[in-house]
Design an enzyme around this catalytic site. Structure first.
Site, short mmCIF file in Angstrom:
data_model
loop_
_atom_site.label_atom_id
_atom_site.label_comp_id
_atom_site.label_asym_id
_atom_site.label_seq_id
_atom_site.Cartn_x
_atom_site.Cartn_y
_atom_site.Cartn_z
N ALA A 275 0.82 -1.22 0.00
CA ALA A 275 0.00 0.00 0.00
C ALA A 275 0.85 1.26 0.00
O ALA A 275 0.44 2.30 -0.52
CB ALA A 275 -0.92 0.00 1.23
N GLU A 279 2.38 1.74 -7.00
CA GLU A 279 2.76 0.95 -8.17
C GLU A 279 2.11 1.45 -9.45
O GLU A 279 2.52 1.09 -10.54
CB GLU A 279 2.46 -0.54 -7.96
CG GLU A 279 1.02 -0.86 -7.68
CD GLU A 279 0.77 -1.04 -6.19
OE1 GLU A 279 0.15 -2.02 -5.83
OE2 GLU A 279 1.20 -0.18 -5.41
N ASP A 321 16.45 29.08 -33.66
CA ASP A 321 17.00 29.59 -34.92
C ASP A 321 16.05 30.67 -35.44
O ASP A 321 14.90 30.75 -35.01
CB ASP A 321 17.09 28.42 -35.91
CG ASP A 321 17.93 28.77 -37.13
OD1 ASP A 321 18.64 29.78 -37.08
OD2 ASP A 321 17.87 28.03 -38.12
N ASP A 593 19.09 22.06 -37.20
CA ASP A 593 18.71 21.21 -38.32
C ASP A 593 19.90 20.54 -39.02
O ASP A 593 19.72 19.61 -39.80
CB ASP A 593 17.88 22.00 -39.36
CG ASP A 593 18.60 23.26 -39.83
OD1 ASP A 593 19.79 23.42 -39.50
OD2 ASP A 593 17.97 24.07 -40.53
N ASP A 597 24.64 20.75 -35.68
CA ASP A 597 23.79 21.11 -34.54
C ASP A 597 23.60 19.94 -33.57
O ASP A 597 23.11 20.13 -32.46
CB ASP A 597 22.42 21.58 -35.01
CG ASP A 597 22.47 22.92 -35.73
OD1 ASP A 597 23.25 23.78 -35.29
OD2 ASP A 597 21.75 23.11 -36.72
N ASN A 658 -2.10 6.44 0.23
CA ASN A 658 -1.09 5.67 0.97
C ASN A 658 -0.93 6.18 2.40
O ASN A 658 -0.88 5.38 3.35
CB ASN A 658 0.27 5.75 0.26
CG ASN A 658 0.23 5.12 -1.12
OD1 ASN A 658 -0.72 4.45 -1.48
ND2 ASN A 658 1.26 5.35 -1.91
N ASN A 686 -5.65 -0.54 -2.99
CA ASN A 686 -4.53 -0.19 -3.87
C ASN A 686 -4.88 -0.40 -5.34
O ASN A 686 -4.59 0.43 -6.19
CB ASN A 686 -3.31 -1.05 -3.50
CG ASN A 686 -2.10 -0.19 -3.23
OD1 ASN A 686 -2.23 0.98 -2.90
ND2 ASN A 686 -0.92 -0.76 -3.39
N ASP A 690 -5.52 2.68 -7.67
CA ASP A 690 -4.44 2.85 -8.66
C ASP A 690 -5.00 2.72 -10.07
O ASP A 690 -4.35 3.05 -11.04
CB ASP A 690 -3.36 1.77 -8.47
CG ASP A 690 -2.35 2.18 -7.42
OD1 ASP A 690 -2.45 3.32 -6.97
OD2 ASP A 690 -1.50 1.35 -7.07
#
Length: 838
Positions: A275, A279, A321, A593, A597, A658, A686, A690
């Site tokens: 818990a 996750e 640029d 570009d 660069d 939590n 949980n 979640d």
């Protein structure tokens, strides 16, 4: 060694070679000594190690422990779900890192495979990788330069170095030693540049990794720095891990000392560990970023690296640029001083070698601007040339600085000319005032010169237009002798104009606390004029490349935040600019570009390449602009900020769940009352929390003031959110335990009281979702669906007999539900009180 400063003789002496080339024997000796002329790729981790390294993240390791713990508790479903999330997250990370390695492969693929050399006095074709120092190489139109060469012989040699140096126009090359700083590469041909005209001969001065492109290769092989989000998630993972371990040990010890059976104590502690770890974070993170990528792709911003989406939200400086990004990359007539419009349009259309093909200009950009100027006013070149055919032309060159055509107008030959105003004005004796021809007096010339000065001060490229009717006895083959006694028609001022949306986008950035810096290879005056027009240049400084070279790193770091425009900047200086800004604590975005660069794009927190750019630039960047438009970057910044806000919302919601669960269980243990949730119920909280409600927070719309805030520098859990999370956890814990204790005191069965406590805790989460959502109303229908789904699932757990047996729940009465709703709603009241106080 500065080969460009040495004479041909000194260069050949230094390299111990001659114009007849090396001998085959000497070439082989040098090849053994200096190595092959190829780019060397650093040894990289193999795919298997790269994949396994994805699991070496503190949060991922915690999730693996949580999955193992869930398995031992008996909840295989939760264990499988967590492991699936871990594996998917690792696959996504692996794919992105593996793709990032492709930048080097793209660079290697650019290198030419064959070269024409002189060895033993004979011309021969060899593999470019077998070139060595001192080899004499022959290059001609169409060739790719096989190594860095010092030119020793040339004939109208022009080389396109745009991908390497950013110089858009092909560069004339000759064999003369360099004396001026402005022409520092005029006798060097760089590896992988392309010969567009002429031919030449050069001696190899650098090979492989010591060439210009080799230095770029070394720079792009450095490891990517961690993004702000990666650092914040790592910090959060460590914090939650420590909290989880401390609390689990504490609860285990407390329950064991109270005499609760060891197995039950262990299961409670392990459930609490599960818990305590969010996750759902990697899954919601991946989902939120992926959805952001999809939305951005629809607005021409293709994100190549997932975490880069959020990094844009933290961006504090955008280095952009000018050409094509802030401007249209299309020369346009912006101002005129014309005394005869009819003649001006005729000259613009007829004294012109550009043409239109499917709406695109084919030819010189300046000619193209005049062509469009005439075309927009009804003077179409194709129609005009049929009506007034061209008889002769005196072409433009760098000495004459003008172009002239002779066209037939109803049997008369008319000379039409355009060119540098000072040249044309000297050749004019009259002026056309809408058909009325008068003498061009000194007073009028002064007036025209003043107007010219005003236009050039605004960074306009100005051309003068003039004409005259040729008499029948004039010989048109004499050409240049004809360009005198001209009739002045006017001045036309052109520039590559800013995009309409650029000014608005710059203002949006400034409101959002983001500094916009222009970096261009263009002239200082032109860059400053455009920067002023679109609002980039206010009170800041403008410096050019040579000036930047004169400033040491310590001094540059002091002034870097004052500079708003960099002109005539060499691409290698971009890396220095990025580093200086980063050293001042900025999160920097850089556009580019060209191949040159690539190092700056890789060095910046967010590298942005152009859709029209090179493959190497794209592979080194985090995001590709399909439309090369600055406004697209700003839109992407908004999207990045929205994503970061949503990650914060999810974390706030998840961690408050939590904290609430931990406080409830720990408090029950301390006060020696039965723990209100069993391990399966903790895991259900949980999973259900979640799941849909938490994930729906990841797609919340942006706040209305999102681009009026300064860039975020705080963690995912800022102090204000941390206080709200703790308060929410306390409210959940107190409310759950109070109702639980009330039920026990009323004499109901323990299982009934636990079901009420379990349900009120779930309802706390459902109400808390609305505390964590954005303030943009209820436009997120997925949130409403997720809340409804969670509530229905909870009803199933309480009322379906099969599930009652698994979760150890009983059916609740109407009175129970009234109490549950009244207690759970206090979470919304507490949030409103905190909002008013803050």
């Amino acid at each position: 060694m500065k080969w460009q400063n040495l004479s041909i003789k000194d260069t050949l002496n230094k390299l111990e070679t001659t114009e007849s080339g090396l001998s085959e024997e000497e070439a082989n000796k040098r090849l053994s000594k200096y190595g092959k002329n190829e780019l060397v790729e650093e040894k990289k981790d193999g795919p298997i190690k790269l994949f396994l390294m994805q699991f070496m993240d503190i949060l991922i390791l915690l999730l693996i422990v949580a999955a193992i713990a869930a398995f031992f508790v008996g909840d295989q479903i939760d264990a499988i779900v967590i492991l699936v999330v871990v594996v998917v997250n690792s696959i996504v990370g692996f794919v992105q890192e593996y793709r990032a390695e492709k930048a080097m492969e793209k660079l290697k693929s650019l290198i030419t495979s064959k070269a024409v050399v002189i060895r033993d006095g004979k011309k021969q074709k060899i593999s470019a990788s077998d070139l060595t120092l001192g080899d004499i190489v022959i290059i001609e139109e169409g060739d790719s330069v096989p190594a860095d060469l010092r030119i020793i012989q040339s004939a109208d040699l022009r080389i396109d170095e745009s991908a390497l140096t950013g110089e858009s126009i092909p560069v004339p090359k000759n064999e003369k030693p360099i004396e001026s700083q402005d022409k520092k590469n005029s006798n060097l041909a760089l590896m992988d540049s392309n010969v567009v005209s002429g031919n030449g001969k050069g001696v190899v001065v650098e090979i492989g990794m010591k060439t210009s492109i080799g230095k770029i290769a070394q720079m792009i092989q450095t490891e990517d720095a961690k993004t702000p989000l990666q650092e914040k998630i790592a910090s959060l993972g460590k914090t939650l891990g420590i909290i989880a371990i401390v609390i689990c040990v504490f609860v285990f010890a407390l329950e064991y000392l109270q005499g609760i059976p060891l197995v039950e104590t262990f299961m409670t502690a392990v459930s609490l560990a599960v818990a305590a770890v969010p996750e759902g974070l990697p899954a919601i993170l991946t989902l939120t970023l992926a959805l952001g990528m999809q939305r951005m792709a629809k607005t021409n911003a293709v994100v190549r690296k997932l975490l880069a989406v959020e990094t844009l939200g933290s961006c504090s400086v955008i280095c952009t640029d000018k050409t094509g990004t802030l401007t249209k990359n299309k020369m346009t007539v912006r101002e005129t001083h014309i005394t005869s419009f009819k003649r001006a349009y005729e000259i613009s259309a007829l004294c012109n070698n550009a043409h239109l093909s499917k709406g695109k200009i084919i030819g010189d950009p300046t000619d193209g601007a005049l062509l469009i100027f005439a075309d927009d006013n009804g003077y179409h070149k194709e129609e005009m040339e049929k009506k007034y055919p061209r008889i002769s032309e005196i072409p433009l060159d760098s000495t004459r600085k003008r172009m002239t055509t002779i066209n037939e107008f109803s049997g008369k030959n008319i000379l039409l000319t355009k060119g540098a105003p000072e040249i044309i004005l000297k050749s004019c004796s009259k002026i056309d005032n809408e058909g009325k021809i008068t003498e061009l007096t000194e007073a009028v010339k002064t007036e025209i010169t003043n107007e010219l000065n005003r236009m050039t001060s605004n960074a306009l490229r100005v051309l003068a237009l003039a004409y005259r009717e040729l008499s029948s006895d004039e010989d048109i083959t004499l050409k240049e002798d004809l360009e005198n006694d001209l009739i002045f028609v006017g001045l036309v001022g052109m520039m590559d104009p800013p995009r309409k949306e650029a000014e608005k986008a710059v203002k949006t950035c400034q409101k959002a606390g983001i500094k916009v810096v222009m970096i261009t290879g263009d002239h200082k005056d032109t860059a400053a004029a455009i920067a002023k027009e679109i609002g980039i240049l206010t009170q800041g400084r403008v410096i050019n490349g040579p000036e930047l070279d004169q400033i040491d790193d310590e001094e540059f770091e002091k002034i870097v935040e004052q500079v708003q425009v960099y002109a005539r900047v060499f691409p290698e200086q971009k890396v220095r600019i990025v580093e200086a800004l980063q050293n001042k604590g900025n999160v920097v975005s850089m556009t580019g570009d060209g191949v040159n660069d690539a190092p700056a794009l890789k060095k910046a927190a967010i590298g942005v390449s152009m859709g029209t750019g090179t493959d190497v630039a794209k592979e080194s960047s985090d995001m590709v602009l399909q439309d090369d438009n600055f406004a697209t970057i700003v839109h992407a910044v908004k999207e990045g900020r929205t994503i970061f806000d949503n990650i914060r919302r999810f974390v706030k919601f998840q961690v408050s769940t939590n904290v609430g669960a931990i406080l409830t269980i720990v408090s029950a243990s301390i006060f020696s009352i039965p723990i209100p949730f069993n391990p399966i119920q903790i895991l259900w909280i949980n999973i259900i929390m979640d799941g849909p409600p938490a994930q729906s927070l990841g797609i919340e719309p942006s706040e209305s003031n999102i681009m009026e805030r300064k860039p975020e520098k705080e963690n995912i859990l800022p102090k204000k959110n941390l206080l709200r999370i703790i308060l929410a956890g306390i409210v959940m814990s107190v409310g759950t335990l109070a109702l639980y204790y009330f039920q026990l005191s009323s004499g109901v069965e323990t299982m009934h009281a636990m079901t009420v406590a379990f349900t009120v805790f779930v309802m706390f989460q459902i109400f808390n979702v609305f505390n964590c959502k954005s303030k943009s109303g209820l436009s997120n229908r997925f949130l409403l669906i997720a809340v409804a789904a969670s509530f229905i699932l909870q009803l199933c757990v309480i009322y379906i007999p099969f599930l009652q047996g698994i979760f150890r729940t009983v059916a609740l009465s109407g009175i129970d539900w009234i109490l549950i709703f009244l207690v759970a709603s206090t979470i919304i009241i507490s949030e409103k009180i905190v909002e008013k106080m803050s």
